[in-house]
Design a protein around this motif. Structure first.
Motif, PDB file in Angstrom:
ATOM      1  N   ALA A 281     -79.211  98.365 108.949  1.00 10.21           N
ATOM      2  CA  ALA A 281     -78.767  96.974 109.036  1.00 10.21           C
ATOM      3  C   ALA A 281     -77.704  96.777 110.106  1.00 10.21           C
ATOM      4  CB  ALA A 281     -78.229  96.515 107.684  1.00 10.21           C
ATOM      5  N   ARG A 282     -77.012  97.860 110.450  1.00  8.72           N
ATOM      6  CA  ARG A 282     -75.951  97.794 111.457  1.00  8.72           C
ATOM      7  C   ARG A 282     -76.418  98.304 112.815  1.00  8.72           C
ATOM      8  NH1 ARG A 282     -73.959  97.952 106.499  1.00  8.72           N
ATOM      9  NH2 ARG A 282     -71.975  96.867 106.068  1.00  8.72           N
ATOM     10  N   GLY A 283     -77.711  98.482 112.968  1.00 16.95           N
ATOM     11  CA  GLY A 283     -78.273  98.806 114.272  1.00 16.95           C
ATOM     12  C   GLY A 283     -78.226 100.263 114.667  1.00 16.95           C
ATOM     13  N   VAL A 284     -77.924 101.150 113.734  1.00 19.49           N
ATOM     14  CA  VAL A 284     -77.910 102.577 114.066  1.00 19.49           C
ATOM     15  C   VAL A 284     -79.356 103.054 114.195  1.00 19.49           C
ATOM     16  CG1 VAL A 284     -77.146 104.873 113.383  1.00 19.49           C
ATOM     17  CG2 VAL A 284     -75.739 102.870 112.828  1.00 19.49           C
ATOM     18  N   ASN A 285     -79.655 103.779 115.262  1.00 23.60           N
ATOM     19  CA  ASN A 285     -81.030 104.146 115.604  1.00 23.60           C
ATOM     20  C   ASN A 285     -81.143 105.663 115.702  1.00 23.60           C
ATOM     21  OD1 ASN A 285     -83.654 104.251 116.555  1.00 23.60           O
ATOM     22  ND2 ASN A 285     -83.128 103.606 118.627  1.00 23.60           N
ATOM     23  N   TRP A 286     -81.443 106.316 114.592  1.00 22.97           N
ATOM     24  CA  TRP A 286     -81.552 107.768 114.532  1.00 22.97           C
ATOM     25  C   TRP A 286     -83.002 108.198 114.729  1.00 22.97           C
ATOM     26  CZ3 TRP A 286     -80.954 104.491 110.417  1.00 22.97           C
ATOM     27  CH2 TRP A 286     -81.971 104.485 109.468  1.00 22.97           C
ATOM     28  N   ASP A 287     -83.206 109.508 114.936  1.00 20.45           N
ATOM     29  CA  ASP A 287     -84.555 110.052 115.113  1.00 20.45           C
ATOM     30  C   ASP A 287     -85.050 110.832 113.898  1.00 20.45           C
ATOM     31  OD1 ASP A 287     -84.958 109.230 117.885  1.00 20.45           O
ATOM     32  OD2 ASP A 287     -83.421 110.718 118.377  1.00 20.45           O
ATOM     33  N   VAL A 288     -84.144 111.540 113.233  1.00 24.61           N
ATOM     34  CA  VAL A 288     -84.509 112.450 112.150  1.00 24.61           C
ATOM     35  C   VAL A 288     -83.477 112.321 111.032  1.00 24.61           C
ATOM     36  CG1 VAL A 288     -84.872 114.880 111.495  1.00 24.61           C
ATOM     37  CG2 VAL A 288     -85.579 114.084 113.767  1.00 24.61           C
ATOM     38  N   ILE A 289     -83.931 112.419 109.802  1.00 27.43           N
ATOM     39  CA  ILE A 289     -83.042 112.466 108.647  1.00 27.43           C
ATOM     40  C   ILE A 289     -82.869 113.922 108.223  1.00 27.43           C
ATOM     41  CG2 ILE A 289     -82.822 111.882 106.192  1.00 27.43           C
ATOM     42  CD1 ILE A 289     -84.277 109.244 106.856  1.00 27.43           C
ATOM     43  N   GLY A 290     -81.623 114.358 108.094  1.00 29.64           N
ATOM     44  CA  GLY A 290     -81.317 115.707 107.632  1.00 29.64           C
ATOM     45  C   GLY A 290     -80.785 115.674 106.213  1.00 29.64           C
ATOM     46  N   MET A 291     -81.189 116.632 105.406  1.00 28.95           N
ATOM     47  CA  MET A 291     -80.773 116.714 104.007  1.00 28.95           C
ATOM     48  C   MET A 291     -80.221 118.101 103.697  1.00 28.95           C
ATOM     49  SD  MET A 291     -84.125 115.176 102.086  1.00 28.95           S
ATOM     50  CE  MET A 291     -84.712 113.506 102.355  1.00 28.95           C
ATOM     51  N   SER A 292     -79.116 118.161 102.973  1.00 35.90           N
ATOM     52  CA  SER A 292     -78.726 119.421 102.344  1.00 35.90           C
ATOM     53  C   SER A 292     -79.360 119.458 100.960  1.00 35.90           C
ATOM     54  CB  SER A 292     -77.204 119.524 102.201  1.00 35.90           C
ATOM     55  OG  SER A 292     -76.587 119.673 103.454  1.00 35.90           O
ATOM     56  N   PHE A 293     -79.889 120.626 100.597  1.00 37.04           N
ATOM     57  CA  PHE A 293     -80.476 120.752  99.266  1.00 37.04           C
ATOM     58  C   PHE A 293     -80.200 122.141  98.706  1.00 37.04           C
ATOM     59  CE2 PHE A 293     -83.768 121.621  96.139  1.00 37.04           C
ATOM     60  CZ  PHE A 293     -83.558 120.547  95.299  1.00 37.04           C
ATOM     61  N   TYR A 294     -79.264 122.191  97.767  1.00 38.91           N
ATOM     62  CA  TYR A 294     -78.910 123.404  97.039  1.00 38.91           C
ATOM     63  C   TYR A 294     -79.191 123.145  95.561  1.00 38.91           C
ATOM     64  CZ  TYR A 294     -76.380 124.522 101.345  1.00 38.91           C
ATOM     65  OH  TYR A 294     -76.040 124.761 102.656  1.00 38.91           O
ATOM     66  N   PRO A 295     -80.005 123.967  94.912  1.00 42.15           N
ATOM     67  CA  PRO A 295     -80.455 123.639  93.566  1.00 42.15           C
ATOM     68  C   PRO A 295     -79.344 123.615  92.527  1.00 42.15           C
ATOM     69  CG  PRO A 295     -81.069 125.893  94.130  1.00 42.15           C
ATOM     70  CD  PRO A 295     -80.560 125.255  95.384  1.00 42.15           C
ATOM     71  N   TYR A 296     -78.272 124.344  92.769  1.00 39.84           N
ATOM     72  CA  TYR A 296     -77.157 124.363  91.811  1.00 39.84           C
ATOM     73  C   TYR A 296     -76.287 123.123  91.920  1.00 39.84           C
ATOM     74  CZ  TYR A 296     -76.359 127.192  95.991  1.00 39.84           C
ATOM     75  OH  TYR A 296     -76.388 127.688  97.280  1.00 39.84           O
ATOM     76  N   TRP A 297     -76.545 122.246  92.923  1.00 34.88           N
ATOM     77  CA  TRP A 297     -75.795 121.005  93.078  1.00 34.88           C
ATOM     78  C   TRP A 297     -76.673 119.760  93.203  1.00 34.88           C
ATOM     79  CZ3 TRP A 297     -73.067 123.971  97.468  1.00 34.88           C
ATOM     80  CH2 TRP A 297     -72.023 124.753  96.956  1.00 34.88           C
ATOM     81  N   HIS A 298     -77.885 119.897  93.719  1.00 38.97           N
ATOM     82  CA  HIS A 298     -78.599 118.732  94.246  1.00 38.97           C
ATOM     83  C   HIS A 298     -79.906 118.389  93.549  1.00 38.97           C
ATOM     84  CE1 HIS A 298     -76.342 119.614  98.275  1.00 38.97           C
ATOM     85  NE2 HIS A 298     -75.588 118.966  97.395  1.00 38.97           N
ATOM     86  N   GLY A 299     -80.178 118.958  92.371  1.00 38.44           N
ATOM     87  CA  GLY A 299     -81.369 118.563  91.647  1.00 38.44           C
ATOM     88  C   GLY A 299     -82.495 119.572  91.723  1.00 38.44           C
ATOM     89  N   THR A 300     -83.701 119.091  91.453  1.00 42.14           N
ATOM     90  CA  THR A 300     -84.881 119.957  91.389  1.00 42.14           C
ATOM     91  C   THR A 300     -85.716 119.841  92.662  1.00 42.14           C
ATOM     92  OG1 THR A 300     -86.345 118.262  90.458  1.00 42.14           O
ATOM     93  CG2 THR A 300     -84.965 119.508  88.900  1.00 42.14           C
ATOM     94  N   LEU A 301     -86.627 120.771  92.816  1.00 43.79           N
ATOM     95  CA  LEU A 301     -87.557 120.680  93.941  1.00 43.79           C
ATOM     96  C   LEU A 301     -88.391 119.409  93.871  1.00 43.79           C
ATOM     97  CD1 LEU A 301     -88.680 124.409  94.098  1.00 43.79           C
ATOM     98  CD2 LEU A 301     -87.480 123.168  95.931  1.00 43.79           C
TER      99      LEU A 301
END
Length: 375
Positions: A227-247
């Motif tokens: 909404a603020r006009g930011v134009n990215w190419d790729v979304i990056g995610m951290s995913f550690y199972p002991y903090w961030h949920g299930t597969l």
């Protein structure tokens, strides 16, 4: 990553060998995952302090050569502005990029826009920027980004991907760019993205959040930035199972964000322990059985199964929009002086049980699985 809140070059002209897996078979050059990466940020300091790394047969090897032999496509290098220990800055990034390039390894440059760790709990401005206005901070982000990436391009080792901030769930350059100041945050991200594209034609810009299994967070953040006009190419995610949920949570979020925003995504950070034992006297972040994921024991087999499961999850993203993943600090073994705190040489490593090497510095199967992955 929340862990921080809790607490010799290859000769010029050498031709890289064919990519090999642990069994000596050619690694897949046509894997469905174009990013099979490892964060390599701790290696220059570790080398200076005498660390060694060994192949699965126990023979010592240059760590960059080992990346190539294992089939790793990308090395991730974090960038701090003025770090206390003099590592992870432009002066250290440039020669490492040359080494990586000689062995066919691309780079993911990870700007923290801080003098130290930046993550969901810490986004401290560089000391030299502490009194800057919003306009001055935008200029500083642009100048710093262009300086590092421009130097990489000038020496013939342009970045393949660049993260404009690290785990920016709560924003960056606090408090000016925190999540209560989204207009400022968007301005800073746009400054960094524009500088990256101006200095490195074809570079893919990444916006990176933690909590990769939390769809609501990603929708809130990326809707706000779009909404603020930011134009990215790729979304990056951290995913550690002991903090961030299930597969399953990760799979659902990958599918959702790639469809909603029309951009690909990758897991910018993941890891898993091969043991719960400590080597250097500093308590590990993952140190008890109740932190583990069912079906994935703290063993070399469990670690190997985990990286394969993450790879399979990303590869299953609809439309081929799951680019791959990057294992966080797989070469950060216990080396005296190379602890988690850059201001304290006596600090220990709370991560060595999640490295891709055992306590004798011998490569574990997961290293080769990352590089040789086939869906």
């Amino acid at each position: 990553m929340q862990r921080r809140t809790l607490l010799k070059a290859a000769a010029a002209g050498v031709t890289a060998p064919a990519l090999l897996t642990a069994t000596g078979t050619p690694a897949s050059a046509a894997s469905s995952l174009s990013i099979r990466g490892i964060d390599f940020s701790s290696v220059p300091k570790a080398e200076a302090l005498g660390a060694v790394w060994r192949q699965s047969d126990g023979t010592q090897i240059n760590p960059v050569q080992l990346l190539s032999r294992a089939g790793i496509t990308h090395a991730r290098l974090k960038v701090w502005v003025n770090p206390a220990d003099g590592y992870n800055n432009k002066a250290r990034i440039l020669p490492m990029a040359v080494r990586l390039n000689r062995w066919g390894i691309k780079t993911i440059i990870d700007f923290h826009y801080s003098d130290t760790w930046a993550d969901p709990g810490n986004q401290t401005k560089p000391a030299a920027w502490s009194s800057f206005s919003v306009s001055q901070l935008s200029t500083a982000v642009s100048t710093h980004t262009a300086d590092v990436l421009g130097a990489l391009t000038a020496q013939g080792t342009p970045a393949d991907l660049v993260q404009i901030g690290n785990e920016i769930n709560g924003g960056m350059l606090w408090d000016t760019g925190n999540w209560n100041n989204l207009d400022n945050l968007a301005a800073f991200l746009t400054s960094g993205i524009n500088a990256a594209r101006a200095t490195t034609p074809g570079v893919r810009t990444v916006l990176h959040l933690a909590n990769g299994g939390t769809q609501s967070l990603y929708q809130w953040f990326f809707d706000a930035m779009k909404a603020r006009g930011v134009n990215w190419d790729v979304i990056g995610m951290s995913f550690y199972p002991y903090w961030h949920g299930t597969l399953g949570d990760l799979a659902a979020n990958l599918s959702y964000v790639t469809n909603r925003y029309g951009t690909p995504a990758f897991v910018a950070e993941t890891a898993y322990p091969w043991t719960l034992a400590d080597q250097d006297g500093t308590a590990n972040l993952v140190n008890s059985a109740d932190q583990l994921t069912s079906g994935y024991p703290a063993s070399s087999t469990g670690q190997n199964a985990w990286v394969k499961a993450v790879a399979d999850t990303v590869a299953a993203t609809p439309g081929g929009k799951g680019l791959g993943y990057c294992y966080w600090e797989g070469f950060w073994t216990a080396t005296t002086g190379n602890g988690w705190d850059p201001t304290n040489a006596a600090s220990g490593n709370n991560w060595e049980n999640q490295a891709l090497f055992d306590h004798n510095d011998v490569a574990l199967p997961a290293l080769y699985t990352i590089g040789s992955y086939r869906a």
